[in-house]
Design a protein around this motif. Structure first.
Motif, PDB file in Angstrom:
ATOM      1  N   PRO A 131      -2.588  -7.783 -10.780  1.00  0.00           N
ATOM      2  CA  PRO A 131      -3.593  -6.788 -10.382  1.00  0.00           C
ATOM      3  C   PRO A 131      -4.280  -7.229  -9.093  1.00  0.00           C
ATOM      4  O   PRO A 131      -4.605  -8.397  -8.909  1.00  0.00           O
ATOM      5  N   GLY A 132      -4.452  -6.311  -8.211  1.00  0.00           N
ATOM      6  CA  GLY A 132      -5.067  -6.631  -6.930  1.00  0.00           C
ATOM      7  C   GLY A 132      -4.094  -6.672  -5.787  1.00  0.00           C
ATOM      8  O   GLY A 132      -4.490  -6.855  -4.636  1.00  0.00           O
ATOM      9  N   SER A 133      -2.799  -6.491  -6.072  1.00  0.00           N
ATOM     10  CA  SER A 133      -1.783  -6.546  -5.021  1.00  0.00           C
ATOM     11  C   SER A 133      -1.471  -5.185  -4.412  1.00  0.00           C
ATOM     12  O   SER A 133      -0.781  -5.113  -3.401  1.00  0.00           O
ATOM     13  N   TRP A 134      -1.950  -4.106  -5.034  1.00  0.00           N
ATOM     14  CA  TRP A 134      -1.579  -2.760  -4.606  1.00  0.00           C
ATOM     15  C   TRP A 134      -2.804  -1.951  -4.193  1.00  0.00           C
ATOM     16  O   TRP A 134      -3.845  -1.998  -4.841  1.00  0.00           O
ATOM     17  N   GLY A 135      -2.620  -1.173  -3.115  1.00  0.00           N
ATOM     18  CA  GLY A 135      -3.612  -0.210  -2.689  1.00  0.00           C
ATOM     19  C   GLY A 135      -2.937   1.120  -2.421  1.00  0.00           C
ATOM     20  O   GLY A 135      -1.705   1.226  -2.443  1.00  0.00           O
ATOM     21  N   ILE A 136      -3.737   2.148  -2.156  1.00  0.00           N
ATOM     22  CA  ILE A 136      -3.173   3.462  -1.887  1.00  0.00           C
ATOM     23  C   ILE A 136      -4.081   4.188  -0.902  1.00  0.00           C
ATOM     24  O   ILE A 136      -5.310   4.115  -0.999  1.00  0.00           O
ATOM     25  N   ALA A 151      -7.500  -0.738  -4.614  1.00  0.00           N
ATOM     26  CA  ALA A 151      -8.245  -0.069  -3.554  1.00  0.00           C
ATOM     27  C   ALA A 151      -7.598   1.277  -3.264  1.00  0.00           C
ATOM     28  O   ALA A 151      -6.371   1.410  -3.293  1.00  0.00           O
ATOM     29  N   GLY A 152      -8.436   2.272  -2.996  1.00  0.00           N
ATOM     30  CA  GLY A 152      -7.937   3.603  -2.652  1.00  0.00           C
ATOM     31  C   GLY A 152      -8.733   4.179  -1.503  1.00  0.00           C
ATOM     32  O   GLY A 152      -9.970   4.160  -1.531  1.00  0.00           O
ATOM     33  N   ALA A 153      -8.041   4.663  -0.484  1.00  0.00           N
ATOM     34  CA  ALA A 153      -8.698   5.203   0.704  1.00  0.00           C
ATOM     35  C   ALA A 153      -8.309   6.660   0.903  1.00  0.00           C
ATOM     36  O   ALA A 153      -7.114   6.984   0.975  1.00  0.00           O
ATOM     37  N   GLY A 154      -9.304   7.539   1.000  1.00  0.00           N
ATOM     38  CA  GLY A 154      -9.064   8.951   1.242  1.00  0.00           C
ATOM     39  C   GLY A 154      -9.557   9.342   2.623  1.00  0.00           C
ATOM     40  O   GLY A 154     -10.762   9.284   2.886  1.00  0.00           O
ATOM     41  N   ALA A 175       0.852  -1.191   0.000  1.00  0.00           N
ATOM     42  CA  ALA A 175       0.000   0.000   0.000  1.00  0.00           C
ATOM     43  C   ALA A 175       0.883   1.234   0.000  1.00  0.00           C
ATOM     44  O   ALA A 175       1.803   1.353   0.815  1.00  0.00           O
ATOM     45  N   VAL A 176       0.623   2.135  -0.924  1.00  0.00           N
ATOM     46  CA  VAL A 176       1.264   3.441  -0.930  1.00  0.00           C
ATOM     47  C   VAL A 176       0.516   4.319   0.069  1.00  0.00           C
ATOM     48  O   VAL A 176      -0.724   4.356   0.070  1.00  0.00           O
ATOM     49  N   VAL A 177       1.258   5.015   0.929  1.00  0.00           N
ATOM     50  CA  VAL A 177       0.654   5.868   1.955  1.00  0.00           C
ATOM     51  C   VAL A 177       1.150   7.294   1.736  1.00  0.00           C
ATOM     52  O   VAL A 177       2.357   7.548   1.719  1.00  0.00           O
ATOM     53  N   LEU A 178       0.211   8.227   1.579  1.00  0.00           N
ATOM     54  CA  LEU A 178       0.547   9.608   1.246  1.00  0.00           C
ATOM     55  C   LEU A 178       0.146  10.567   2.360  1.00  0.00           C
ATOM     56  O   LEU A 178      -0.898  10.397   2.991  1.00  0.00           O
ATOM     57  N   THR A 179       0.978  11.587   2.577  1.00  0.00           N
ATOM     58  CA  THR A 179       0.653  12.650   3.510  1.00  0.00           C
ATOM     59  C   THR A 179      -0.253  13.669   2.822  1.00  0.00           C
ATOM     60  O   THR A 179      -0.586  13.549   1.649  1.00  0.00           O
ATOM     61  N   GLY A 180      -0.606  14.707   3.572  1.00  0.00           N
ATOM     62  CA  GLY A 180      -1.237  15.874   2.984  1.00  0.00           C
ATOM     63  C   GLY A 180      -0.169  16.832   2.488  1.00  0.00           C
ATOM     64  O   GLY A 180       1.018  16.497   2.415  1.00  0.00           O
ATOM     65  N   TYR A 181      -0.601  18.052   2.147  1.00  0.00           N
ATOM     66  CA  TYR A 181       0.336  19.086   1.707  1.00  0.00           C
ATOM     67  C   TYR A 181       0.473  20.131   2.811  1.00  0.00           C
ATOM     68  O   TYR A 181      -0.528  20.556   3.382  1.00  0.00           O
ATOM     69  N   THR A 227      -4.778  16.200   1.054  1.00  0.00           N
ATOM     70  CA  THR A 227      -4.314  16.164  -0.342  1.00  0.00           C
ATOM     71  C   THR A 227      -3.970  14.744  -0.756  1.00  0.00           C
ATOM     72  O   THR A 227      -4.284  14.309  -1.872  1.00  0.00           O
ATOM     73  N   GLY A 228      -3.304  14.010   0.136  1.00  0.00           N
ATOM     74  CA  GLY A 228      -2.980  12.615  -0.151  1.00  0.00           C
ATOM     75  C   GLY A 228      -4.227  11.768  -0.323  1.00  0.00           C
ATOM     76  O   GLY A 228      -4.232  10.808  -1.095  1.00  0.00           O
ATOM     77  N   GLY A 229      -5.312  12.125   0.389  1.00  0.00           N
ATOM     78  CA  GLY A 229      -6.565  11.397   0.230  1.00  0.00           C
ATOM     79  C   GLY A 229      -7.185  11.628  -1.136  1.00  0.00           C
ATOM     80  O   GLY A 229      -7.689  10.697  -1.775  1.00  0.00           O
ATOM     81  N   TYR A 230      -7.157  12.877  -1.602  1.00  0.00           N
ATOM     82  CA  TYR A 230      -7.623  13.170  -2.959  1.00  0.00           C
ATOM     83  C   TYR A 230      -6.797  12.393  -3.971  1.00  0.00           C
ATOM     84  O   TYR A 230      -7.338  11.781  -4.904  1.00  0.00           O
ATOM     85  N   CYS A 231      -5.475  12.407  -3.809  1.00  0.00           N
ATOM     86  CA  CYS A 231      -4.599  11.684  -4.736  1.00  0.00           C
ATOM     87  C   CYS A 231      -4.904  10.190  -4.725  1.00  0.00           C
ATOM     88  O   CYS A 231      -4.927   9.547  -5.787  1.00  0.00           O
ATOM     89  N   ALA A 232      -5.130   9.625  -3.540  1.00  0.00           N
ATOM     90  CA  ALA A 232      -5.394   8.195  -3.441  1.00  0.00           C
ATOM     91  C   ALA A 232      -6.663   7.816  -4.197  1.00  0.00           C
ATOM     92  O   ALA A 232      -6.695   6.826  -4.946  1.00  0.00           O
ATOM     93  N   LEU A 233      -7.719   8.590  -4.017  1.00  0.00           N
ATOM     94  CA  LEU A 233      -8.969   8.307  -4.722  1.00  0.00           C
ATOM     95  C   LEU A 233      -8.790   8.451  -6.234  1.00  0.00           C
ATOM     96  O   LEU A 233      -9.244   7.606  -7.012  1.00  0.00           O
ATOM     97  N   LYS A 234      -8.127   9.528  -6.635  1.00  0.00           N
ATOM     98  CA  LYS A 234      -7.957   9.771  -8.069  1.00  0.00           C
ATOM     99  C   LYS A 234      -7.120   8.670  -8.716  1.00  0.00           C
ATOM    100  O   LYS A 234      -7.467   8.174  -9.806  1.00  0.00           O
TER     101      LYS A 234
END
Length: 375
Positions: free
Chosen positions: A238-243, A266-269, A155-161, A248-255
Motif C-alpha cells: 500500500p502506498g505504491s499506487w496513485g491515480i 493518492a488521487g488527483a482530479g 500512477a494510473v492516468v485517465l482522460t476525460g470523456y 471525468t477522469g478527475g472525478y474517477c480519480a478522486l472517487k
C-alpha cells in the motif's frame, strides 16, 4: 484516411475554400427568382457551412483528442470484441500484452535507457472481463542495470470523456513531463499507466459498477493493478499506487482514491466534478440502487462514510472553470474530516481544456511522487 490524419483536415479545408470561392463565383448566375436558382443558392450555402463546420470539428478533435477514429466518432468500435475473445481463450501472454513500443518524444538522447519507453498495451480484466487499450510509460531507470531489482511506484492516468489514451501521450505530454521532472530531481521515477475511463465505448460509465453492466470501478480498483503488477516491476505494498485524471477522469480519480485507499494512496482530479451525472452518454448507471448512487456522490460519501486515509488533489481556475465554487466547498468538506488530506491547484484563469491541464500536470506529478512509495 483516419479521422486524426492531417490529410483529412487539409481535404476538409480545401473543399471548404473551393465551395466558398464557387459560391462567390456562381452567385450572380443564381440571382434569378425561380426555384432552381433558389435551390442552388441554398445548396451552396449549406454545403459551404457544413464543410466549414467539419473543418473546425476535425481541427478541434486533433487538438483535444476527443475521438481516435471514424468508428470511435460514430460509436461503432469493433476491436474490443477481439480482445474479449482473447481473454476467454486464457490469454497465453497474461492479462496485459504489449502491442508496440516507442521512444518518448521531445527529450534528448536515444534508447530506453536514456529517454524511457512508451508501450502500447492491451489489458483484459480477469474478474470483470473488461478489455481496453492503454499506454504504459516506463522511465529510463527501469532499463538501467543498476535498477534491475528495483520496483517503481505507479500512477494510473485517465482522460476525460470521450477522450483518447493517445492524447495523454501526444497532447498532454505525460511521459515527457515525467521524464524531465525525474531528470531534474523534482520527482522520483514512476511508471504511468495511461488510458481513458471509457472502457465500454461509447458508453460513459463514470467508473461505476453498473448493475447488470460493465463493472468499471472493480476494473480500476482490482483488475488493472493486478494486470500491471503481473507484467512490470511495480511496488506491491500500500502506498505504491496513485491515480490522476482530468474532467471525468478527475472525478474517477478522486472517487477511486476515496473508495479504495488501500489501493490508491493518492488521487488527483484536474478540473473534476464531484457527482456522477446521468445523461444520454451514461444511461441508467444505478438501476434504482440508491446505495450505489449515494456512494458515487462524493459529497454524500464525505458526509456519511468514514474518512478515507488517502491524499487528494483538486484543481480549478477562478475564471474559466465551472467547478470553481464546488472545488472550494469540496476542499472545506475534506478538511473537516481531519483524516483525508487535501491539496489544490487554483489558477487565476484557465478553461476546461488541454492548455490548462498542461499547466497543472508538472505540479500534480511532483505532488503525486511525494506521496508514493517504491516498495
Amino acid at each position: 484516411m483516419g479521422l486524426t490524419s492531417n490529410k483529412v483536415l487539409m481535404l476538409a479545408v480545401v473543399v471548404a475554400v473551393l465551395l466558398f470561392v464557387g459560391t462567390v463565383w456562381l452567385w450572380p448566375r443564381l440571382a434569378r427568382q425561380n426555384w432552381r436558382a433558389v435551390s442552388g443558392r441554398v445548396a451552396l450555402l449549406l454545403a459551404t457551412q457544413l464543410t466549414l463546420f467539419a473543418s473546425l470539428g476535425i481541427a478541434a478533435n486533433q487538438a483535444f483528442g476527443f475521438y481516435a477514429s471514424w468508428a470511435d466518432l460514430f460509436g461503432r468500435e469493433t476491436d474490443q470484441g477481439v480482445v474479449v475473445d482473447h481473454s476467454a481463450n486464457g490469454g497465453a501472454g497474461g492479462p496485459l500484452q504489449v502491442v508496440s513500443t516507442a521512444q518518448v518524444q521531445g527529450v534528448g538522447g536515444s534508447g530506453p535507457r536514456m529517454t524511457g519507453q512508451v508501450q502500447k498495451v492491451d489489458i483484459v480484466g480477469r474478474t470483470t472481463h473488461i478489455a481496453t487499450p492503454a499506454y504504459v510509460y516506463l522511465p529510463p531507470e527501469y532499463f538501467q542495470p543498476q535498477y534491475r531489482t528495483r520496483t517503481f511506484p505507479a500512477a494510473v492516468v485517465l482522460t476525460g470523456y470521450p477522450g483518447t489514451a493517445q492524447a495523454l501521450v501526444d497532447k498532454l505530454h505525460y511521459p515527457r513531463t515525467a521524464q524531465e521532472l525525474a531528470k531534474n530531481g523534482r520527482m522520483q521515477p514512476m511508471i504511468l499507466v495511461m488510458l481513458r475511463p471509457t472502457v465500454a465505448p461509447p458508453r460513459d460509465t463514470e467508473c461505476v459498477d453498473v448493475p447488470g453492466g460493465p463493472q468499471t470501478e472493480t476494473f480500476f480498483a482490482k483488475d488493472l493493478p493486478d494486470a500491471v503488477l503481473a507484467h512490470y516491476r511495480v511496488g506491491r505494498k500500500p502506498g505504491s499506487w496513485g491515480i490522476v485524471g482530468d474532467s471525468t477522469g478527475g472525478y474517477c480519480a478522486l472517487k477511486l482514491a476515496m473508495h479504495h485507499p488501500n489501493v490508491y494512496a493518492a488521487g488527483a482530479g484536474l478540473s473534476p466534478y464531484y457527482k456522477a451525472p446521468i445523461d444520454p452518454t451514461t444511461g441508467d448507471l444505478f438501476r434504482g440502487d440508491r446505495n450505489l448512487r449515494n456512494h458515487s456522490d462524493l459529497w454524500w460519501y464525505l458526509k456519511h462514510q468514514p474518512a478515507p486515509d488517502t491524499s487528494l488533489l483538486v484543481s480549478s481556475s477562478r475564471i474559466g472553470e465551472a467547478n470553481y465554487k464546488d472545488t472550494l466547498r469540496f476542499i472545506d468538506q475534506v478538511q473537516a474530516t481531519n483524516r483525508t488530506r487535501i491539496a489544490s491547484i487554483i489558477l487565476g484563469s484557465g478553461g476546461h481544456n488541454f492548455n490548462t491541464w498542461r499547466r497543472e500536470i508538472p505540479a500534480t506529478l511532483q505532488w503525486m511522487s511525494g506521496r508514493l512509495s517504491d516498495r
